[in-house]
Enzyme design. Sequence first.
Site: not given
Length: 214
Positions: A13, A88, A127, A159, A170
């Site tokens: 995204k 969300r 990531r 992160r 998540r």
Amino acid sequence: MNIILLGPPGSGKGTQAKMIADKYSVRHISTGDILRENVRNNTPLGVEAKKFMDAGQLVPDSLLIDIVKDRLAKPDVQGGYMLDGYPRTIPQAEALDKILPSLKQKIDVVLNIDVPDNELVRRLSGRRMCKCGRSYHVAFNPPKVEGKCDECGGDLYHRDDDKEAAILNRLEVYKQQTQPLIDYFNKQGIIANINGAAEIPKIFEEISATLNKF
Ligand code: AMP
């Protein structure tokens, strides 16, 4: 043109959002970025939000709804925007439906980026982020100099919510709380499904084909 970007963590995204914002001149509004900035600056909102974010949980709806309401009223988004990471939950979507008419705005299209779970875990665990917003992947999209951003030279970081336990959490949160939104927007007839398992340029082509209709 006002857009909502929907997709699980790791669906690309953020990457697509930057490309969309450049090509279509819409403001990129990422609630994750707004929250991270508050965490960095140690604001009361940031302190409250951090507890949830580090665990891979959603920040309470009440906090997010006010952030978005304020942001959508600002002059710089009146020419068009793209919401990334909001809504969300169903209550967030319902709140948005209430906010929009008072601002004389409407959502034109919801881009739903779809990617299988195993691919999401693979992407997220490798990531690395820069605070300028660019993201990298240690194997698939590494920076030119290890640990440094190609664009601004900033230090890359992993992160906390991209670590394995938080990732699984998540994805579960996404399934339970965010996936019902697909049905919600389907009923409004404004959803466009995008195959997010393809290469980055290919995904952008599919998105562009949809956005060019507006
Ligand atoms: P993101 O950068 O969109 O993946 O967001 C990172 C984290 O910020 C999420 O895992 C949540 O903890 C929090 N967050 C961002 N947007 C929202 C939202 N709309 N509702 C609740 N929590 C959010």
